[in-house]
Design an enzyme around this catalytic site. Structure first.
Site, PDB file in Angstrom:
ATOM      1  N   LYS A 291       0.142   4.275  -0.276  1.00 14.15           N
ATOM      2  CA  LYS A 291      -0.482   5.460   0.343  1.00 14.15           C
ATOM      3  C   LYS A 291      -0.244   6.689  -0.547  1.00 14.15           C
ATOM      4  CE  LYS A 291      -0.012   3.108   4.715  1.00 14.15           C
ATOM      5  NZ  LYS A 291       0.148   3.147   6.172  1.00 14.15           N
TER       6      LYS A 291
ATOM      7  N   GLY B 177       2.990   2.248  10.752  1.00 19.11           N
ATOM      8  CA  GLY B 177       3.937   3.354  10.601  1.00 19.11           C
ATOM      9  C   GLY B 177       4.668   3.713  11.869  1.00 19.11           C
TER      10      GLY B 177
ATOM     11  N   ASN C  48       0.865  -1.175   0.000  1.00 25.41           N
ATOM     12  CA  ASN C  48       0.000   0.000   0.000  1.00 25.41           C
ATOM     13  C   ASN C  48       0.903   1.226   0.000  1.00 25.41           C
ATOM     14  OD1 ASN C  48      -1.770   2.056   0.483  1.00 25.41           O
ATOM     15  ND2 ASN C  48      -2.393   1.373   2.525  1.00 25.41           N
TER      16      ASN C  48
ATOM     17  N   SER D 103       3.944  -2.207  10.214  1.00 29.35           N
ATOM     18  CA  SER D 103       5.399  -2.258  10.410  1.00 29.35           C
ATOM     19  C   SER D 103       6.018  -3.610  10.051  1.00 29.35           C
ATOM     20  CB  SER D 103       5.761  -1.854  11.852  1.00 29.35           C
ATOM     21  OG  SER D 103       5.370  -0.522  12.103  1.00 29.35           O
TER      22      SER D 103
ATOM     23  N   HIS E 222      -9.209   1.066   5.218  1.00 25.00           N
ATOM     24  CA  HIS E 222      -7.916   1.304   5.861  1.00 25.00           C
ATOM     25  C   HIS E 222      -8.097   2.251   7.044  1.00 25.00           C
ATOM     26  CE1 HIS E 222      -3.794   2.476   6.557  1.00 25.00           C
ATOM     27  NE2 HIS E 222      -3.456   1.380   5.910  1.00 25.00           N
TER      28      HIS E 222
ATOM     29  N   GLU F 112      -6.456   4.661   8.040  1.00 21.81           N
ATOM     30  CA  GLU F 112      -6.269   6.087   7.729  1.00 21.81           C
ATOM     31  C   GLU F 112      -7.524   6.669   7.087  1.00 21.81           C
ATOM     32  OE1 GLU F 112      -2.626   5.428   5.582  1.00 21.81           O
ATOM     33  OE2 GLU F 112      -1.680   4.848   7.473  1.00 21.81           O
TER      34      GLU F 112
ATOM     35  N   GLU G  76      -4.955  -4.913  10.584  1.00 19.73           N
ATOM     36  CA  GLU G  76      -3.905  -3.919  10.768  1.00 19.73           C
ATOM     37  C   GLU G  76      -4.143  -3.181  12.080  1.00 19.73           C
ATOM     38  OE1 GLU G  76      -2.008  -2.724   6.772  1.00 19.73           O
ATOM     39  OE2 GLU G  76      -3.770  -1.486   7.016  1.00 19.73           O
TER      40      GLU G  76
HETATM   41  P1  13P Z   1       3.429   0.328   7.619  1.00 20.73           P
HETATM   42  O1  13P Z   1       3.931  -0.960   7.008  1.00 20.73           O
HETATM   43  O2  13P Z   1       4.152   1.543   7.128  1.00 20.73           O
HETATM   44  O3  13P Z   1       3.337   0.231   9.110  1.00 20.73           O
HETATM   45  O4  13P Z   1       1.915   0.505   7.086  1.00 20.73           O
HETATM   46  C1  13P Z   1       1.019  -0.545   7.149  1.00 20.73           C
HETATM   47  C2  13P Z   1      -0.194  -0.184   6.413  1.00 20.73           C
HETATM   48  O5  13P Z   1      -0.919   0.717   6.808  1.00 20.73           O
HETATM   49  C3  13P Z   1      -0.498  -0.897   5.178  1.00 20.73           C
HETATM   50  O6  13P Z   1      -1.782  -0.616   4.736  1.00 20.73           O
END
Ligand code: 13P
Length: 249
Positions: free
Chosen positions: A11, A172, A9, A212, A94, A96, A166
């Site tokens: 983003k 992150g 992803n 992560s 997601h 976010e 997740e």
């Molecule tokens: P990270 O791998 O940067 O923690 O992000 C995970 C994520 O949100 C994938 O959709």
């Protein structure tokens, strides 16, 4: 039989040159793997990514879509628009999107239904926040996220659903769920799906872990029996890291 999947992803990262360059590198270095490999650039680069990856084993997927067919929804993208450029899979829910763009379970239920109605595959994301885990409420939160968005679906659509657990506190942050925490939750998710639908659906749905995942921890997380792969954020932006994670399957 459920699939092994490693999805990146991206983003809101990479412009068109950066997208092209990363895809060139990934294509050149892609190992022979049993995993399905997916990448999700930003909307503006989806069409060029699909064209660039024609004939490749890497699937291009979208990060989001709207539930309406078309109409006055400024800034939004429909399922038909994605299908029209060769995108068949969409990430929905997601954290976010939930946290920064107000996507509720109710909205996500509509999005999931809209995507499935167009025969798209949905990668449905969910996961608890840190306070939920600290207070021991994480199983309840995950169960209600699944229930509110997915439990009214027909059994027949489950072959078009991928789940991505997740935990928000691991996204992150560099703080990964331990392989044991991931396995414990994935087993709970499978049990929850079995209770709501049936064991066959539960056994056949791919459940990815996200949060992560890095080259150094991927293999151990992926070795857990109920973890079928990963949804990768930051590490998916670096070709060698993403390839190393794929090799962890
Ligand atoms: P990270 O791998 O940067 O923690 O992000 C995970 C994520 O949100 C994938 O959709």
């Amino acid at each position: 039989m459920r699939s092994k999947i490693v999805a990146g992803n991206w983003k809101m990262n990479k412009n068109s040159e950066g997208t092209e360059a990363l895809l060139v590198e990934l294509s050149a270095k892609l190992p022979d793997t049993e995993a399905k490999v997916m990448v999700s650039p930003t909307f503006v680069n989806l069409g060029s990514a699909v064209r660039q990856l024609q004939g490749s084993k890497i699937e291009v997927i979208a990060q989001n879509m709207h539930f309406a067919e078309s109409g006055a929804f400024t800034g939004e993208i429909s399922a038909d628009m994605l299908l029209n450029i060769g995108i068949n899979t969409v990430i929905l829910g997601h954290s976010e999107r939930r946290a920064y763009f107000g996507e509720t379970d109710e909205i996500l239920k509509k999005k999931v239904k809209a995507a499935l109605a167009k025969n798209m595959t949905v990668m449905f994301c969910f996961g608890e926040e840190l306070e939920d885990r600290k207070s021991g409420n994480h199983f309840n939160v995950v169960e209600s996220q699944l229930k509110n968005a997915l439990f009214e679906l027909d059994q027949s659509v489950w072959s078009s659903i991928i789940l991505a657990y997740e935990p928000v506190w691991a996204i992150g942050t560099g703080e990964t769920a331990s392989p044991e925490q991931a396995q414990e939750m994935h087993a709970f998710i499978r049990k929850t799906i079995a209770a709501a639908f049936n064991q066959d659906i539960a056994d056949n749905v791919s459940i990815l872990y996200g949060g992560s995942v890095k080259p150094g921890n991927a293999e151990e997380i992926f070795s857990k029996p109920d973890v079928d792969g990963g949804l990768i954020g930051g590490a998916a932006l670096v070709a060698d890291d993403f390839i190393a994670i794929i090799n962890g399957i």
